[in-house]
Enzyme design. Structure first.
Site, PDB file in Angstrom:
ATOM      1  N   ARG A 276     -12.442  -1.126 -33.394  1.00  0.00           N
ATOM      2  CA  ARG A 276     -12.515  -1.532 -31.990  1.00  0.00           C
ATOM      3  C   ARG A 276     -13.571  -0.691 -31.272  1.00  0.00           C
ATOM      4  O   ARG A 276     -14.320  -1.213 -30.440  1.00  0.00           O
ATOM      5  CB  ARG A 276     -11.128  -1.318 -31.343  1.00  0.00           C
TER       6      ARG A 276
ATOM      7  N   ILE B 114      -9.681  -7.062 -24.237  1.00  0.00           N
ATOM      8  CA  ILE B 114      -9.609  -5.872 -23.389  1.00  0.00           C
ATOM      9  C   ILE B 114     -10.876  -5.051 -23.653  1.00  0.00           C
ATOM     10  O   ILE B 114     -11.173  -4.724 -24.797  1.00  0.00           O
ATOM     11  CB  ILE B 114      -8.354  -5.032 -23.733  1.00  0.00           C
TER      12      ILE B 114
ATOM     13  N   ASN C 215     -13.449  -9.222 -12.751  1.00  0.00           N
ATOM     14  CA  ASN C 215     -12.677 -10.184 -13.536  1.00  0.00           C
ATOM     15  C   ASN C 215     -11.990 -11.167 -12.604  1.00  0.00           C
ATOM     16  O   ASN C 215     -11.664 -10.833 -11.470  1.00  0.00           O
ATOM     17  CB  ASN C 215     -11.619  -9.461 -14.387  1.00  0.00           C
TER      18      ASN C 215
ATOM     19  N   HIS D 276      -8.601 -13.650 -12.397  1.00  0.00           N
ATOM     20  CA  HIS D 276      -7.294 -13.792 -13.057  1.00  0.00           C
ATOM     21  C   HIS D 276      -6.508 -14.893 -12.345  1.00  0.00           C
ATOM     22  O   HIS D 276      -6.434 -14.879 -11.108  1.00  0.00           O
ATOM     23  CB  HIS D 276      -6.536 -12.457 -12.996  1.00  0.00           C
TER      24      HIS D 276
ATOM     25  N   ALA E 249      -9.355   0.485 -16.883  1.00  0.00           N
ATOM     26  CA  ALA E 249      -8.947   0.631 -18.292  1.00  0.00           C
ATOM     27  C   ALA E 249      -7.662  -0.128 -18.619  1.00  0.00           C
ATOM     28  O   ALA E 249      -7.336  -0.333 -19.784  1.00  0.00           O
ATOM     29  CB  ALA E 249      -8.773   2.106 -18.631  1.00  0.00           C
ATOM     30  N   GLY E 250      -6.956  -0.577 -17.561  1.00  0.00           N
ATOM     31  CA  GLY E 250      -5.687  -1.274 -17.822  1.00  0.00           C
ATOM     32  C   GLY E 250      -5.881  -2.771 -18.009  1.00  0.00           C
ATOM     33  O   GLY E 250      -7.004  -3.277 -18.001  1.00  0.00           O
TER      34      GLY E 250
HETATM   35  C1  GRF Z   1      -9.607 -18.850 -15.959  1.00  0.00           C
HETATM   36  O1  GRF Z   1      -8.514 -19.383 -15.220  1.00  0.00           O
HETATM   37  C2  GRF Z   1      -9.489 -17.356 -16.044  1.00  0.00           C
HETATM   38  O2  GRF Z   1      -8.947 -16.755 -14.892  1.00  0.00           O
HETATM   39  C3  GRF Z   1      -8.525 -17.211 -17.187  1.00  0.00           C
HETATM   40  O3  GRF Z   1      -8.917 -18.172 -18.129  1.00  0.00           O
HETATM   41  C4  GRF Z   1      -9.531 -19.255 -17.420  1.00  0.00           C
HETATM   42  C5  GRF Z   1     -10.908 -19.437 -17.997  1.00  0.00           C
HETATM   43  O4  GRF Z   1     -11.342 -20.702 -17.623  1.00  0.00           O
HETATM   44  N1  GRF Z   1      -8.594 -15.877 -17.751  1.00  0.00           N
HETATM   45  P1  GRF Z   1     -12.887 -21.112 -17.898  1.00  0.00           P
HETATM   46  O5  GRF Z   1     -13.202 -20.685 -19.330  1.00  0.00           O
HETATM   47  O6  GRF Z   1     -13.731 -20.400 -16.896  1.00  0.00           O
HETATM   48  O7  GRF Z   1     -12.884 -22.596 -17.701  1.00  0.00           O
END
Ligand code: GRF
Length: 200
Positions: free
Chosen positions: A64, A91, A104, A106, A139-140
Site C-alpha cells: 500500500r 483510502i 472529496n 460524499h 487521514a480518516g
Molecule cells: C458519488 O455519489 C460519490 O459521492 C460517491 O460515488 C458516486 C460517484 O459517482 N463516492 P460518479 O462516478 O461521479 O458518477
C-alpha cells in the site's frame, strides 16, 4: 487553477467538472484524471475530453505504501493546485495527503453515514432527509473538515439507486460550485473551519 480529478467509476461528477471548466470564467482547468482501475466510464469521459489520464492500481504494487508513493508521483507530475476525489473508492495514503490539497464529495450529510455504502446505510436507517457533503480529505474515512453540504429528501419507495441518483443531481452542482470557488478565490483552513476567499 490546475485540477486533477480522481475517479473509480461512472464519473458523472467528473463530467460535471469537465463541462464547467470549458467556461473560461470558471477559473480552473482539469490537467489530468487518475483512476485506481482500468476500463471505467470515468476514464472514457476524460479521453473524450482530451484530458490526460493515468491508472495506479493498488495490486500493481508490492505494498500500500508503494502505491501511495506511485500515486503521489503521478499527481506531482501534473502539479495540481487542487485534487478532487469524485467517486474515488480507495483510502489515500499519507504521502498523497501530505503533498496535496484534496477535496472529496460524499453522498450523505457527514458525519452521518461515512464509508463506501452511505446511501444504502441512510436508507436502512430510515432517515427522511439525507444529502451530500463536500469536504477536505484528511487521514480518516470521510472525516475531514466540511466545506459545503446540501440536504436531499428521501421519498417513499426509494431504493438505493433512486435515492443515489437524486443525491447525485444535487452533488454534481454542489461540487462544481464549491470547486470553482476554491479555484477562483482560494481557501484557508483553521482547525475544522474552511473559509473560502483569500484572506487579504
Ligand atoms: C458519488 O455519489 C460519490 O459521492 C460517491 O460515488 C458516486 C460517484 O459517482 N463516492 P460518479 O462516478 O461521479 O458518477
Amino acid at each position: 487553477a490546475r485540477l486533477v480529478i480522481l475517479v473509480s467509476g461512472s464519473g458523472t461528477n467528473l463530467q460535471a467538472l469537465l463541462d464547467a471548466v470549458s467556461d473560461d470564467g470558471y477559473g480552473a482547468a482539469i490537467v489530468a484524471v487518475g483512476a485506481d482501475r482500468d476500463g471505467i466510464e470515468g476514464l472514457a469521459r476524460a479521453e473524450r475530453a482530451g484530458v490526460p489520464t493515468f491508472v495506479e492500481r493498488v495490486k500493481a504494487h508490492p505494498s500500500r505504501e508503494a502505491w501511495d508513493e506511485a500515486l503521489a508521483s503521478r499527481l506531482a507530475e501534473h502539479r495540481p493546485d487542487l485534487v478532487v476525489s469524485a467517486g474515488f473508492m480507495k483510502i489515500l495514503g499519507p504521502r498523497v495527503l501530505k503533498e496535496n490539497s484534496i477535496v472529496n464529495t460524499h453522498p450523505a450529510l457527514l458525519p452521518s453515514f461515512p464509508g463506501a455504502h452511505a446511501v444504502r446505510d441512510a436508507l436502512a436507517y430510515g432517515v427522511k432527509v439525507t444529502g451530500c457533503t463536500v469536504h477536505l480529505v484528511d487521514a480518516g474515512v470521510d472525516t475531514g473538515p466540511v466545506i459545503a453540504q446540501e440536504a436531499v429528501e428521501v421519498l417513499p419507495g426509494d431504493d438505493e439507486s433512486s435515492l443515489h441518483e437524486r443525491i447525485k443531481v444535487v452533488e454534481r452542482r454542489l461540487l462544481v460550485q464549491t470547486v470553482g470557488r476554491m479555484a477562483r478565490e482560494g481557501f484557508t483552513v483553521t482547525g475544522r473551519e474552511v473559509s473560502l476567499g483569500v484572506t487579504r
